[in-house]
Design a protein around this motif. Structure first.
Motif, short mmCIF file in Angstrom:
data_model
loop_
_atom_site.label_atom_id
_atom_site.label_comp_id
_atom_site.label_asym_id
_atom_site.label_seq_id
_atom_site.Cartn_x
_atom_site.Cartn_y
_atom_site.Cartn_z
N THR A 149 0.86 -1.17 0.00
CA THR A 149 0.00 0.00 0.00
C THR A 149 0.90 1.23 0.00
O THR A 149 2.09 1.13 0.29
N ASN A 178 3.52 7.17 6.45
CA ASN A 178 4.09 7.50 7.76
C ASN A 178 5.53 8.00 7.69
O ASN A 178 6.35 7.71 8.55
N ALA A 215 7.56 9.35 10.65
CA ALA A 215 7.98 8.50 11.77
C ALA A 215 9.44 8.08 11.68
O ALA A 215 9.86 7.12 12.33
N PRO A 266 13.69 2.94 11.75
CA PRO A 266 12.35 2.67 12.29
C PRO A 266 11.35 2.15 11.26
O PRO A 266 10.37 1.52 11.64
N PHE A 267 11.60 2.38 10.00
CA PHE A 267 10.63 1.96 8.99
C PHE A 267 10.68 0.46 8.71
O PHE A 267 9.82 -0.08 8.04
C1 LIG Z 1 4.60 2.57 8.78
O1 LIG Z 1 3.40 1.99 8.28
C2 LIG Z 1 3.50 0.60 7.98
C3 LIG Z 1 2.19 0.16 7.35
O2 LIG Z 1 1.90 0.97 6.27
C4 LIG Z 1 3.81 -0.21 9.22
O3 LIG Z 1 3.99 -1.57 8.90
C5 LIG Z 1 5.09 0.33 9.86
O4 LIG Z 1 5.31 -0.30 11.09
C6 LIG Z 1 5.00 1.84 10.06
N1 LIG Z 1 6.31 2.31 10.50
C7 LIG Z 1 6.46 3.24 11.44
C8 LIG Z 1 7.87 3.63 11.76
O5 LIG Z 1 5.50 3.76 12.00
#
Ligand SMILES: *[C@@H]1O[C@H](CO)[C@@H](O)[C@H](O)[C@H]1NC(C)=O
Ligand SMILES: *[C@@H]1O[C@H](CO)[C@@H](O)[C@H](O)[C@H]1NC(C)=O
Length: 438
Positions: free
Chosen positions: A62, A66, A69, A311-312
């Protein structure tokens, strides 16, 4: 979508049963390694006007939302410019014994333990005027990038490039690199080596055959590890010659170009962490994981540091970050003070090695001011050792350079950027005996 469908969409079906010896996937932001035993032809199956939703659903991802983050950037740049007035550097130099790993056939790299003693085959399959100006100027001296070079030459471009792929470097280049312990080759390619994008001026020819021949040699003779980089993406990623063409950045927010990028399985990163980049990276990871989770995905950190990106991604993802260190530019300094800066920067890189290992995918000897020929060995030995000691090693930019531009201080860029010349003049030796770092 089944795995087989996805792979054939990628044109990668031929790779399934023939995965290589040693490979990493790497682009800017990510890179992919192809080391099958047969050359497969490039595919042109992207639709001419893709919709984003169809591209995303075909990729089983998708759109990322974010981007904010991201992790912290360790503020190393706040320490620049480095103090240059009252520093006294030590005269002591160290001679550490380094044993570089050589993988035997069939193994994948574990970047958490691997140490790269690498060189880039830069400016070879992805041409840069800087590192081949004499050859370049014979054909299109006004062209500043490969795109315009080929536009200028028209139909002749293919033959001119094919001849240069053969003459720029060869198996004796690999022999020389091996003779001083090089165990890793990082090889940038343009997307045109993998997909023929309608309207692109970049040449699609037998880059894969040249790549196959050099990497087969390096793997079978020396057990070298090969990193294949996608140095550009359709539309252009960073307005630089190496991102497709100068002034091109239409990759962003263009679903057709994203689809082409996925077909090439690779990418690049601009200045900021955008959701678009994350969407692309998620698609690359998904593809690689479906294909074979053992293949590391190498993500160029865009000078943000690994901690920004970490973090991603999940710590179970097979990711290695690629950080570039250039003292002639972003980390610019005087040659008199570069040695302690290297030890400090290596320690900093190690700090930002959070969940994932870090590899210094590009580094060189030129510094911003007062370059000296005599000082090259200690600048080389200090960097090669520091990247080995603190992180997962690195790869020098670049194996072969014919650059002619004068540097600040003594000599030309070629004296500081051509690994082969540095071997020939005795600057690069197997032994490290002039390291400033302990
Ligand atoms: C960002 O979003 C994805 C889902 O789209 C999620 O799996 C992931 O943990 C998120 N990462 C952060 C750093 O929030
Ligand atoms: C092989 O490559 C080297 C650069 O490493 C170059 O100097 C040499 O001319 C090349 N040899 C041939 C026969 O093209």
């Amino acid at each position: 979508m089944s795995l087989a469908t996805l792979l054939s969409l990628l044109g990668l079906a031929a790779l399934v049963s023939a995965l290589p010896q040693q490979s990493s996937v790497s682009t800017i932001p990510t890179t992919t390694t192809f080391t099958d035993t047969t050359i497969y032809s490039t595919v042109a199956v992207a639709t001419s006007q893709a919709s984003l939703s169809s591209v995303l659903s075909a990729a089983q991802i998708t759109q990322a939302a974010n981007a904010t983050a991201h992790g912290a950037v360790v503020p190393f740049s706040a320490k620049c410019p480095l103090p240059v007035t009252s520093t006294t550097t030590s005269s002591k130099r160290y001679a550490p014994t380094i044993s570089w790993p050589h993988l035997s056939g069939g193994k994948y790299i574990n970047w958490k333990t691997y140490k790269a003693n690498g060189a880039n085959l830069g400016g070879w399959l992805e041409k840069e005027k800087t590192h081949d100006p004499i050859w370049w100027d014979q054909y299109a001296s006004d062209a500043a990038d490969e795109w315009t070079f080929c536009q200028t030459l028209g139909k002749k471009c293919g033959a001119v490039l094919e001849a240069r792929y053969t003459s720029f470097l060869n198996t004796s280049t690999i022999d020389q690199l091996a003779s001083v312990g090089v165990n890793t080759l990082r090889i940038p390619t343009t997307y045109a080596a993998w997909v023929k994008v309608p309207g692109s001026q970049l040449y699609t020819g037998s880059q894969q055959l040249h790549l196959r021949s050099i990497t087969n040699y390096a793997i079978t003779k020396y057990n070298m590890h090969i990193i294949i980089g996608l140095h550009s993406l359709p539309g252009g990623v960073n307005n630089l010659d190496i991102g497709e063409a100068l002034g091109h950045d239409a990759w962003f927010y263009n679903a057709t170009n994203l689809e082409w990028s996925f077909l090439a399985v690779d990418a690049i990163l601009a200045f900021i962490a955008t959701n678009w980049i994350l969407t692309y990276l998620n698609g690359v990871l998904k593809r690689v994981n479906l294909f074979n989770r053992k293949i590391p995905v190498m993500i160029q950190d865009c000078f943000q540091g690994a901690s920004f990106w970490a973090p991603f991604f999940d710590s179970s993802d097979n990711i290695v970050f690629d950080s570039h260190v250039y003292y002639f530019a972003a980390a610019g300094t005087y040659s008199e003070y570069v040695l302690p800066a290297i030890c400090g920067q290596a320690a900093y890189l190690a700090e930002s090695e959070t969940k994932f290992p870090t590899f210094v995918g590009e580094w060189a000897l030129q510094v911003m001011f007062n370059n000296t020929l005599a000082g090259r060995k200690e600048v080389f030995d200090t960097q090669r050792y520091a990247w080995e000691k603190y992180v997962a090693g690195g790869s020098f930019w670049t194996a072969v350079s014919y650059a002619t531009t004068a540097v600040d201080g003594q000599g030309t860029q070629r004296d500081y950027w051509s690994y082969i010349d540095l071997i020939n003049t005795g600057v690069i030796t197997t032994a490290t005996n002039a390291s400033y770092c302990e």
